[in-house]
Enzyme design. Structure first.
Site, short mmCIF file in Angstrom:
data_model
loop_
_atom_site.label_atom_id
_atom_site.label_comp_id
_atom_site.label_asym_id
_atom_site.label_seq_id
_atom_site.Cartn_x
_atom_site.Cartn_y
_atom_site.Cartn_z
N GLY A 97 22.80 94.95 96.28
CA GLY A 97 23.37 94.51 97.62
C GLY A 97 24.68 93.43 97.36
N GLY A 98 24.91 92.63 98.43
CA GLY A 98 26.05 91.88 98.11
C GLY A 98 25.54 90.55 97.36
N MET A 99 24.26 90.42 97.17
CA MET A 99 23.66 89.22 96.72
C MET A 99 22.84 89.37 95.37
SD MET A 99 21.83 85.92 98.42
CE MET A 99 20.24 86.89 98.73
N GLY A 100 21.99 90.60 95.69
CA GLY A 100 21.35 90.82 94.54
C GLY A 100 20.98 92.15 94.07
N VAL A 102 18.08 95.15 92.78
CA VAL A 102 16.62 95.55 92.61
C VAL A 102 16.26 96.46 91.69
CG1 VAL A 102 14.78 96.29 94.16
CG2 VAL A 102 16.45 95.05 95.19
N LYS A 117 13.60 91.98 92.38
CA LYS A 117 14.88 91.57 93.06
C LYS A 117 15.34 90.32 92.30
CE LYS A 117 17.49 91.03 97.27
NZ LYS A 117 17.71 90.92 98.65
N ASP A 209 19.36 90.70 111.18
CA ASP A 209 20.19 91.65 110.51
C ASP A 209 19.31 93.14 110.85
OD1 ASP A 209 22.11 92.99 109.27
OD2 ASP A 209 21.40 92.84 107.35
#
Length: 789
Positions: A97-100, A102, A117, A209
């Site tokens: 994703g944008g931050m992390g 998995v 994650k 979200d």
């Protein structure tokens, strides 16, 4: 309400697609324009897609990391053999994703596969990203709900990068199956998502979200709400160390106006209600509510609440649009109200079923032209309207059924009955009402003409002599006697028809009581017996006695005990539906299955308590993990079984089966480590091994009862006793009706024959008297002439 653009607005938005700078609509306030230009200025980046989650405003929420006890964990990849004692072995990347990122990983302490994650490389040192990550972990871990993925552990790697482990979900994102599923399946999934969001709101957390991509559908019917990275903790969130508020963010295709414009204080449960409505809108129309070539255009549409137009219409579309109202005050008050509105829509299905059945009855009634068939159609339409006052199809069908019934009664000459069926002020009924009035006027005129003819006959007969008077008197007496006999059977036909209508109403009300438990149905059934069935049958008995028909008397004697049995059967069915033991499967679960399950759960809890005080060791950690999984599987199997007994859903049955299989596997795993158990633990494990098959046998007995046709005693009693007796009573009443109609036709024929004969005799007498008078007058005149000569 949402702003749905017209074609001109759509063309305007296409012209704006070529601009690279944010374009703010003129009707937006200056503060809103400033927010979009400042906060979302990077949303024009080509890499940002409308379907991606965007968080342009850095989070202002801060979690005091010192309040968390975060232990250092050893991580290694499968190809790295150097760290043999690693607590997590990373297997492969599941998603980014944008931050992390998995990973799927093996938790070596209990040898199970989990999802790990962690922050992307290079971002773990950034304070904002680290705060977002820790806040997501703390919030998600606090939400212990069957439809929210559970968090197992939070730690940091040797390099200081934070990570958390959670349940590995094997399934498919809802977005991949949304178009393949039926509307009913998607609405059912949405209701379970709403369950999770309602729980989160109760814990003081706003998701912000929600979209099909963030909902995972498991292989065995699980529905899990994922990705709480944008979750907004409110003041009701009971966790220390969290200060400030979250920044703006969301997915442009779905976001509410306040998610795009702020301020943060305006974001609350109503924002998630908007997102649930947006998902429902996509289920119904096949596309998200906001559309645009770029993320910025979608943000602009969200800020102005411009909803993509659709040709779809109906109650669910209106419900989705209400949830997406621009003003949060105009939306559903909370998630529970949103769910209640959907459940109310589903209840309308029963009203539509009644309307369909009523349509079939109306077609049959038009073919047979029988009063009972018309009455059944009217009753079914009335029930459909009572279940859903807004069912326009049932309302128009009721008007049509009354009109057809009235026309049939008018054709048979039952003017009073036809007039009573029509509604005042209904335009469709006015033409038939006018025909009835004309028929009544013609009937009164005909009766008046008959009386005048009778008077003329009497005057004529009186004028021509005693013989004619005597003949007329005999004719009148015979005619009145025959008419009395003929008129005797018409009320009997009316009363038997009214009793049949009452029987249909009582059975329909009883069925409504058994299915829905609404007190109104209980009152209507009692009123049908008190106001229609018993009075009509009583008056029918009096009319039959006056008519002297032995066959009708035999039918009524046969009908009386059937009605007594039917009334008693209906009463007992009501009582059975009211009693707690009406559903044996639930009674079996409450009295037998649940106590055994509770004993097993308490026993496993005792094993866990004993194991926690044992010395540390790799195998003992595995044993503790097996015990925890066993208790969790027992709790979930008991819960899934309870839900199945209420819903009868195959998904819930599969859920019970899967959890119970996990429990048996964990018992076997514990047996494999029996050398680690103390004597007291072995006794408890042995008891658990013996009681587990007992729990399984009792549970499947309850499931078999729920699946059987006799799972609801009141419905069986209704089907096996009340309905057959009602049919038998209806058949007897129909025989009485047919017999009285036949007798009425025979009497009418006799009246015609007697009237014809009497008229002939009177005519002969009149002609004879006239001839005699004429002859006498001629003879007298001749005698007079002779005397004059």
């Amino acid at each position: 309400m949402p702003n749905i653009p017209n074609d001109r607005e759509t063309d305007k938005s296409s012209d704006d697609a070529a601009r690279t700078e944010p374009v703010i609509a003129g009707e937006l306030p200056r503060e809103a324009q400033a927010t979009l230009n400042n906060v979302w200025k990077d949303a024009c980046t080509p890499d940002l897609k409308p379907e991606m989650t965007i968080r342009p405003d850095p989070a202002a929420s801060v979690i005091a990391e010192s309040t968390l006890v975060i232990k250092e964990r050893t991580l290694r990849t499968a190809e790295d053999p150097t760290s043999v004692e690693a607590e997590y072995e990373l297997i492969k990347v599941l998603g980014e994703g944008g931050m992390g990122v998995v990973h799927s990983a093996r938790q070596t302490s209990i040898d199970r596969v989990v999802a790990v994650k962690m922050l992307r490389r290079g971002t773990s040192a950034e304070p904002d990203e680290r705060q977002k990550f820790l806040l997501e972990a703390v919030i998600t871990a606090d939400l212990d709900h069957p439809n929210i993925v559970p968090i197992f552990d939070l730690g940091v790697s040797k390099k200081g990068a934070p990570f958390y482990s959670m349940k590995r979900v094997r399934g498919t994102p809802w977005s991949d199956l949304l178009k393949e599923n039926s509307r009913h399946e998607n609405v059912a999934i949405l209701m379970r998502v709403a369950d999770a969001i309602a729980f989160a709101h109760a814990r003081g957390v706003i998701h912000r979200d929600l979209k099909p991509e963030n909902v995972m559908l498991g292989e065995f019917g699980e529905v899990l709400v994922m990705d709480w990275g944008l979750a907004h903790p409110t003041s009701a969130f009971e966790r220390g160390g969290i200060t400030g508020s979250s920044g703006l963010g969301g997915t442009p295709l779905y976001m509410a106006p306040e998610l795009a414009l702020g301020p943060i204080s305006s974001i609350g449960p109503a924002s998630d209600v908007y997102l649930l409505g947006a998902i429902l809108y996509e289920i119904l129309t096949g596309k998200p509510p906001h559309q645009g070539d770029t993320a910025m255009k979608c943000v602009l549409a969200a800020a102005q609440n411009v909803i993509t137009p659709t040709d779809e219409s109906g109650e669910l579309v209106d419900l989705a649009l209400k949830s997406m109202s621009t003003d949060p005050e105009d939306r559903h008050a909370n998630v529970q109200e949103f769910q209640a509105a959907i459940r109310e829509y589903l209840s309308h299905t029963e009203s539509n079923l009644f309307a369909d059945r009523a349509g079939e009855e109306l077609v049959r009634a038009r073919r047979t032209d029988k009063y009972p068939d018309y009455a059944k159609a009217m009753f079914a339409f009335e029930e459909a309207c009572s279940l859903w006052a807004g069912n326009t199809r049932a309302q128009s069908g009721l008007v049509e059924a009354k009109l057809a019934y009235a026309r049939g009664a008018l054709a048979k000459g039952d003017l009073d009955l036809a007039g009573s069926l029509l509604d005042e002020g209904c335009p469709d009924h006015e033409a038939v009402r006018a025909n009835i009035e004309r028929a009544k006027i013609e009937r009164r005129a005909e009766l008046h003409r008959q009386k005048r003819r009778q008077l003329a006959v009497k005057v004529l007969c009186g004028s021509i002599g005693v013989l004619v008077v005597l003949g007329v008197c005999v004719t009148i007496y015979l005619r009145q006697s025959a008419l009395r006999l003929a008129d005797l059977h018409a009320p009997a036909v009316h009363e038997s028809t009214r009793a049949q209508s009452g029987l249909a109403r009582s059975l329909g009300s009883l069925r409504g009581w058994v299915l829905l438990g609404t007190p109104r149905f209980e009152r209507e059934r009692a009123e049908a017996w008190k106001q229609a069935i018993r009075p009509s049958v009583g008056r029918l008995g009096v009319l039959v006695d006056d008519g002297g028909s032995s066959k009708n008397e035999e039918l009524l004697e046969e009908l009386t005990p059937v009605l007594d049995d039917l009334e008693e059967a209906q009463w007992w069915t009501e009582e059975v539906a009211r009693t707690p033991g009406n559903e044996p499967a639930r009674v079996r679960f409450r009295e037998e299955v649940e106590p055994v399950a509770d004993d097993l759960i308490r026993t496993v809890g005792a094993l866990i308590d004993l194991e926690r005080v044992a010395p540390d060791g790799k195998d003992r950690k595995r044993l503790l993990g097996f015990l925890a999984d066993l208790r969790n599987a027992l709790v979930l199997s008991r819960t899934e079984l309870s839900v199945f007994l209420g819903s009868g859903s195959r998904v819930d049955e599969c859920g019970f089966r899967n959890q119970f299989e996990i429990a048996k596997e964990r018992v076997q795993s514990i047996d494999d480590l029996s050398n680690l158990l103390t004597e007291e633990q072995r006794v408890l494990v042995g008891w658990t091994r013996r009681e587990l098959p007992v729990f399984e046998r009792l549970a499947w007995t309850a499931i078999d009862i729920r699946k059987s046709e006799g799972w609801n005693i009141a419905q069986n009693r209704l089907r096996e006793e009340a309905v057959p007796l009602g049919r038998k009573a209806t058949v007897l009443l129909e025989r009485v009706t047919r017999r009285n109609k036949r007798l009425m036709r025979e009497n009418v024929s006799n009246v015609s024959i007697i009237s014809t004969g009497a008229a002939a005799v009177s005519s002969v007498l009149a002609v004879g008297a006239f001839l005699i008078t004429w002859l006498v007058s001629r003879k007298g005149a001749g005698q007079t002439r002779e005397d004059v000569s």
